[in-house]
Design a protein around this motif. Structure first.
Motif, PDB file in Angstrom:
ATOM      1  N   ARG A   1      -9.307 -28.120  22.779  1.00  0.00           N
ATOM      2  CA  ARG A   1     -10.152 -27.650  21.698  1.00  0.00           C
ATOM      3  C   ARG A   1     -10.605 -28.543  20.477  1.00  0.00           C
ATOM      4  NH1 ARG A   1     -11.280 -21.868  21.524  1.00  0.00           N
ATOM      5  NH2 ARG A   1      -9.895 -20.777  22.803  1.00  0.00           N
ATOM      6  N   GLU A   2      -9.833 -29.241  20.224  1.00  0.00           N
ATOM      7  CA  GLU A   2     -10.021 -30.209  18.981  1.00  0.00           C
ATOM      8  C   GLU A   2     -11.080 -31.498  19.717  1.00  0.00           C
ATOM      9  OE1 GLU A   2      -6.711 -32.834  17.138  1.00  0.00           O
ATOM     10  OE2 GLU A   2      -6.328 -31.050  16.707  1.00  0.00           O
TER      11      GLU A   2
ATOM     12  N   ALA B   1     -14.356 -29.819  19.536  1.00  0.00           N
ATOM     13  CA  ALA B   1     -14.732 -29.197  18.499  1.00  0.00           C
ATOM     14  C   ALA B   1     -16.154 -29.528  18.194  1.00  0.00           C
ATOM     15  CB  ALA B   1     -13.889 -29.417  17.317  1.00  0.00           C
ATOM     16  N   ASP B   2     -16.924 -30.765  18.177  1.00  0.00           N
ATOM     17  CA  ASP B   2     -18.027 -31.268  17.954  1.00  0.00           C
ATOM     18  C   ASP B   2     -19.130 -30.238  18.701  1.00  0.00           C
ATOM     19  OD1 ASP B   2     -17.437 -33.401  16.656  1.00  0.00           O
ATOM     20  OD2 ASP B   2     -17.826 -35.017  18.124  1.00  0.00           O
TER      21      ASP B   2
ATOM     22  N   VAL C   1     -18.574 -27.092  19.364  1.00  0.00           N
ATOM     23  CA  VAL C   1     -18.762 -25.715  18.916  1.00  0.00           C
ATOM     24  C   VAL C   1     -19.476 -25.779  17.334  1.00  0.00           C
ATOM     25  CG1 VAL C   1     -17.166 -23.952  17.907  1.00  0.00           C
ATOM     26  CG2 VAL C   1     -16.327 -25.169  19.953  1.00  0.00           C
ATOM     27  N   ARG C   2     -19.226 -27.036  16.702  1.00  0.00           N
ATOM     28  CA  ARG C   2     -19.848 -27.257  15.494  1.00  0.00           C
ATOM     29  C   ARG C   2     -21.269 -27.327  15.619  1.00  0.00           C
ATOM     30  NH1 ARG C   2     -18.916 -31.337  11.369  1.00  0.00           N
ATOM     31  NH2 ARG C   2     -18.444 -32.808  13.175  1.00  0.00           N
TER      32      ARG C   2
ATOM     33  N   SER D   1     -21.356 -35.067  13.937  1.00  0.00           N
ATOM     34  CA  SER D   1     -20.377 -35.956  14.642  1.00  0.00           C
ATOM     35  C   SER D   1     -20.906 -37.051  15.016  1.00  0.00           C
ATOM     36  CB  SER D   1     -20.016 -35.199  15.873  1.00  0.00           C
ATOM     37  OG  SER D   1     -19.975 -36.040  17.122  1.00  0.00           O
TER      38      SER D   1
END
Ligand code: GDP
Ligand code: ZN
Length: 330
Positions: free
Chosen positions: A161-162, A165-166, A168-169, A310
Motif C-alpha cells: 500500500r505504501e 500510495a502515489d 491513490v493520491r 509525487s
C-alpha cells in the motif's frame, strides 16, 4: 423469413479484418464478414474527453470494425452466411492514432468502460514507470483506469500500500489482491460487473489466475501471448472479448495491444492532461503553454517541490515527454 434474410444484433468478440466472431442476441457465436457498404455512424472520444462524430466514407475499407462493437447482423439464408451490415454508434474507443494524426487511427477496442492495469507486488517486481505508461494510454483515450496489485501476500499488504500510495493520491482506484489467498478479489469482481474492461499488464502478474478464479471457464488466453515474443513488433495480435457470466454482466477484453507509448502518437501538448494530478494544476502555471519542465512560475513543479505531486510520477511525465519529443522530431 420470406425475404430470405434474418437479422439480429450482436457484439464483436474477435477478429482482425476478414472474418469476425460475433456474439449474437440469440446466444450463439457466429463468424461474419463485413458488408462492402455499411450504414455508418462512427463516434468516439477524444483525448480531451469531448465526443467526436466523424462523417467518413462508410465502406468497409475505411470503417474500422473493432472488438466490442455492437453490430447489426444479417443472414443470407441462401448463402448460409452472416454479414455485418451496420456498426452501431460507439460510446468510447481505445485507439492508437495514426502517425501525424488524421483518420488512420487503429481502433483496438470499442465501447470500453475502463482499462485495468495489473501488476504484482513481487515476482515479477512491479515497474511503476511502466504502470504510468499504461495509465497515460487510458487517459489519452478518455477512459477510466483502475489498478490491481496482485500477490500482496509475498510482500505484506502494508508495504505494498505504501509503495502504491502515489496512485491513490493521484485519484486512481487501486485494488490490493492475492489470488492465492483470495484477498481483495470480491471487490475486483464488483468493479468488473456490468462493464467492458480492457485488462492489461505484464505477463506473470496473475491476470489469468485472477479472472479464472472469479469466473471459472472463461477460457482466457491472457498468458499465451508472451511479452517478449511480441516486443517491438508493430503487428499486434488482435484483441479478444470474453463476456462475463450473464449474472454478472459486462466483459473483459484481453489485448496485447497496449505496450510502447511511442506507438500511440500522443501529441506532446496533451501529455500533461494524461496525469490527473498535473492536469489539476496546469491552469495555475504562468504560461498557458507551460511544459512543466524548466519554465518559471510553473505550478506543477512548485507542487512537486512541496511534495503535493509525487516526484516519481513527475519523473515519469518528464521521461515520457522527452521520449515523445525525440520521436516526433525525427
Ligand atoms: P498472467 O501472465 O498475468 O496471466 O499470469 P498468470 O495468471 O499466468 O500467473 C502467473 C503465475 O503467478 C502463476 O504461477 C500463478 O500461479 C501465480 N500467481 C497468481 N496469483 C498469485 C498470487 O496471488 N500470489 C502468488 N504468490 N502467485 C500468484
Ligand atoms: Zn507548468
Amino acid at each position: 423469413m420470406s425475404s430470405g434474410v434474418a437479422a439480429q444484433h450482436g457484439l464483436v468478440s474477435s477478429g482482425t479484418g476478414g472474418v469476425w466472431r460475433v456474439l449474437a442476441d440469440d446466444g450463439e457465436e457466429y463468424e461474419a464478414t463485413l458488408r462492402g457498404r455499411l450504414k455508418k455512424s462512427d463516434t468516439g472520444r477524444r483525448a480531451d474527453g469531448s465526443m467526436r462524430r466523424d462523417t467518413i466514407a462508410a465502406d468497409a475499407a475505411t470503417m474500422k470494425l473493432a472488438v466490442g462493437d455492437h453490430v447489426r447482423l444479417e443472414r443470407d439464408v441462401r448463402q448460409h452466411a452472416w454479414v455485418i451490415t451496420e456498426i452501431l454508434p460507439r460510446k468510447s474507443i481505445l485507439a492508437r492514432r495514426a502517425p501525424g494524426g488524421g483518420h488512420g487511427e487503429r481502433v483496438i477496442a470499442a465501447n470500453v468502460d475502463q482499462v485495468i492495469v495489473m501488476f504484482a507486488a513481487a515476482n515479477p517486481e512491479p515497474h511503476p514507470r511502466m504502470l504510468d505508461r499504461f495509465l497515460v494510454i487510458a487517459e489519452a483515450n478518455g477512459l477510466a483506469a483502475r489498478i490491481i496489485v496482485n500477490k500482496v501476500e509475498l510482500v505484506g499488504e502494508g508495504a505494498v500500500r505504501e509503495r502504491f500510495a502515489d496512485y491513490v493520491r493521484a485519484g486512481y482506484d487501486v485494488h490490493f489482491t492475492s489470488v492465492k489467498q483470495r484477498i481483495g478479489i470480491d471487490a475486483v469482481e464488483s468493479s468488473l460487473a456490468g462493464r467492458v474492461s480492457v485488462v492489461s499488464g505484464p505477463s506473470g502478474v496473475g491476470k489469468s489466475s485472477l479472472l479464472n478464479a472469479l469466473f471459472p471457464g472463461l477460457g482466457l488466453r491472457v498468458s499465451d501471448i508472451s511479452e517478449s515474443v511480441n516486443k517491438g513488433r508493430h503487428t499486434t495480435v488482435g484483441a479478444y472479448l470474453h463476456p462475463l457470466p450473464a449474472t454478472v454482466g459486462g466483459a473483459v477484453v484481453d489485448t496485447p495491444g497496449l505496450r510502447e507509448i511511442g506507438m500511440w502518437e500522443l501529441p506532446i501538448r496533451e501529455l500533461d492532461l494524461c496525469f490527473p494530478e498535473i492536469r489539476a494544476r496546469r491552469e495555475a502555471c504562468r504560461f498557458a503553454d507551460c511544459a512543466h519542465v524548466a519554465e518559471p512560475g510553473c505550478a506543477v513543479r512548485d507542487a512537486v517541490q512541496r511534495g503535493e505531486i509525487s516526484a516519481a510520477r513527475y519523473d515519469s511525465y518528464v521521461k515520457i515527454r522527452s521520449e515523445i519529443e525525440s520521436e516526433q522530431t525525427i
